[in-house]
Design a protein around this motif. Structure first.
Motif, mmCIF file in Angstrom:
data_model
loop_
_atom_site.group_PDB
_atom_site.id
_atom_site.type_symbol
_atom_site.label_atom_id
_atom_site.label_comp_id
_atom_site.label_asym_id
_atom_site.label_seq_id
_atom_site.Cartn_x
_atom_site.Cartn_y
_atom_site.Cartn_z
ATOM 1 N N ASN A 53 0.833 -1.212 0.000
ATOM 2 C CA ASN A 53 0.000 0.000 0.000
ATOM 3 C C ASN A 53 0.863 1.256 0.000
ATOM 4 O OD1 ASN A 53 -2.390 -1.426 -0.047
ATOM 5 N ND2 ASN A 53 -2.686 -1.356 2.174
ATOM 6 N N LEU A 54 1.947 1.208 0.774
ATOM 7 C CA LEU A 54 2.857 2.362 0.804
ATOM 8 C C LEU A 54 3.510 2.571 -0.563
ATOM 9 C CD1 LEU A 54 4.553 2.004 4.302
ATOM 10 C CD2 LEU A 54 2.889 3.711 3.606
ATOM 11 N N ASP A 55 3.887 1.472 -1.233
ATOM 12 C CA ASP A 55 4.460 1.592 -2.574
ATOM 13 C C ASP A 55 3.448 2.197 -3.546
ATOM 14 O OD1 ASP A 55 6.938 0.615 -1.884
ATOM 15 O OD2 ASP A 55 6.497 -1.458 -2.480
ATOM 16 N N GLU A 56 2.207 1.708 -3.478
ATOM 17 C CA GLU A 56 1.163 2.263 -4.349
ATOM 18 C C GLU A 56 0.929 3.743 -4.038
ATOM 19 O OE1 GLU A 56 -2.415 -0.048 -4.115
ATOM 20 O OE2 GLU A 56 -1.380 -1.908 -4.661
ATOM 21 N N ASN A 57 0.873 4.065 -2.759
ATOM 22 C CA ASN A 57 0.693 5.465 -2.367
ATOM 23 C C ASN A 57 1.868 6.328 -2.842
ATOM 24 O OD1 ASN A 57 -1.739 4.898 -1.152
ATOM 25 N ND2 ASN A 57 -0.897 4.794 0.925
ATOM 26 N N LEU A 58 3.076 5.768 -2.786
ATOM 27 C CA LEU A 58 4.253 6.505 -3.255
ATOM 28 C C LEU A 58 4.156 6.754 -4.759
ATOM 29 C CD1 LEU A 58 7.024 7.730 -2.651
ATOM 30 C CD2 LEU A 58 8.007 5.462 -3.078
ATOM 31 N N LEU A 59 3.734 5.732 -5.524
ATOM 32 C CA LEU A 59 3.579 5.910 -6.967
ATOM 33 C C LEU A 59 2.510 6.958 -7.283
ATOM 34 C CD1 LEU A 59 3.805 2.201 -8.217
ATOM 35 C CD2 LEU A 59 5.504 4.017 -8.493
ATOM 36 N N VAL A 60 1.371 6.878 -6.571
ATOM 37 C CA VAL A 60 0.297 7.858 -6.792
ATOM 38 C C VAL A 60 0.783 9.256 -6.410
ATOM 39 C CG1 VAL A 60 -1.983 8.582 -5.998
ATOM 40 C CG2 VAL A 60 -1.570 6.189 -6.559
ATOM 41 N N SER A 61 1.513 9.351 -5.318
ATOM 42 C CA SER A 61 2.027 10.654 -4.884
ATOM 43 C C SER A 61 3.017 11.207 -5.896
ATOM 44 C CB SER A 61 2.707 10.536 -3.516
ATOM 45 O OG SER A 61 1.781 10.177 -2.537
ATOM 46 N N ASN A 62 3.877 10.347 -6.436
ATOM 47 C CA ASN A 62 4.828 10.807 -7.459
ATOM 48 C C ASN A 62 4.100 11.281 -8.702
ATOM 49 O OD1 ASN A 62 7.197 10.433 -6.022
ATOM 50 N ND2 ASN A 62 7.465 8.320 -6.707
ATOM 51 N N GLN A 63 3.058 10.554 -9.117
ATOM 52 C CA GLN A 63 2.278 10.981 -10.290
ATOM 53 C C GLN A 63 1.604 12.323 -10.027
ATOM 54 O OE1 GLN A 63 -0.360 7.703 -11.028
ATOM 55 N NE2 GLN A 63 1.126 6.612 -12.321
ATOM 56 N N LYS A 64 1.005 12.458 -8.841
ATOM 57 C CA LYS A 64 0.360 13.740 -8.512
ATOM 58 C C LYS A 64 1.384 14.858 -8.444
ATOM 59 C CE LYS A 64 -3.746 12.037 -6.185
ATOM 60 N NZ LYS A 64 -4.546 12.036 -4.958
ATOM 61 N N PHE A 65 2.575 14.555 -7.911
ATOM 62 C CA PHE A 65 3.634 15.566 -7.855
ATOM 63 C C PHE A 65 4.033 15.998 -9.264
ATOM 64 C CE2 PHE A 65 8.205 16.529 -7.919
ATOM 65 C CZ PHE A 65 8.200 17.671 -7.130
#
Length: 186
Positions: A53-65
């Protein structure tokens, strides 16, 4: 066991229940082995799920960034364009105001020049008329003295007391009657 002299260790296995304690520990390990294994497996699964979940959240956060950075760059481009447009509009406005100001100043200078020219022409014409009047007055005085035989002082007194305009009018009418107007014209 207590000795009279102090403490001592009892090395008798049966008395110390060391065997009982070891059996109890072995039994607990055997019984709890399945429980602990399932608990540890469940905890490991929970940790793995949390990491996923943290990896997925990190990917989503990077995309949003990245999207936010892209939008920020677009906004900066728009702001720069607006600043350029505002600057060019401001320059156009200032140039227009300057043009209007220059036109107003030129118009005022032209008007002032016309007024000065008109005033100088009026002054020149006034001085011409005054000098002509003065010369004609002096000539008339000389003429009247010659015709009437009066002295110059009496004629000048008559000229200044009756007023120049009246005297000149009378003198001009008299000259016209005598036909001398052609001889005095310039």
């Amino acid at each position: 066991m207590f000795l009279a002299e102090g403490f001592s260790f009892n090395f008798d296995i049966l008395e110390t229940n060391l065997v009982n304690i070891l059996i109890l520990i072995g039994l607990i390990v055997y019984v709890a082995k399945g429980f602990f294994t399932s608990t540890i497996d469940a905890r490991r699964q929970q940790i793995i799920k949390t990491l996923d979940n943290l990896d997925e959240n990190l990917l989503v956060s990077n995309q949003k960034f990245l999207e936010t950075t892209k939008q920020l760059n677009q906004i900066n481009v728009i702001i720069e364009q607006l600043e350029k447009d505002h600057s060019s509009q401001k320059m156009l406005f200032l140039e227009k105001r300057y043009s209007v100001f220059v036109n107003d100043i030129n118009r005022l200078f032209d008007l002032a020049k016309q007024i000065i020219d008109k005033t100088s022409q009026d002054t020149f014409q006034f001085l011409q008329k005054y000098l002509i009047t003065l010369v004609i007055g002096k000539l008339l005085i000389k003429y009247i003295e010659g015709v009437n035989g009066k002295s110059a002082a009496k004629t000048e007194a008559a000229f200044s007391s009756s007023g120049q305009a009246e005297f000149l009018d009378l003198a001009v009418i008299r000259l016209i009657k005598l036909g001398l107007d052609g001889q005095l014209s310039m």
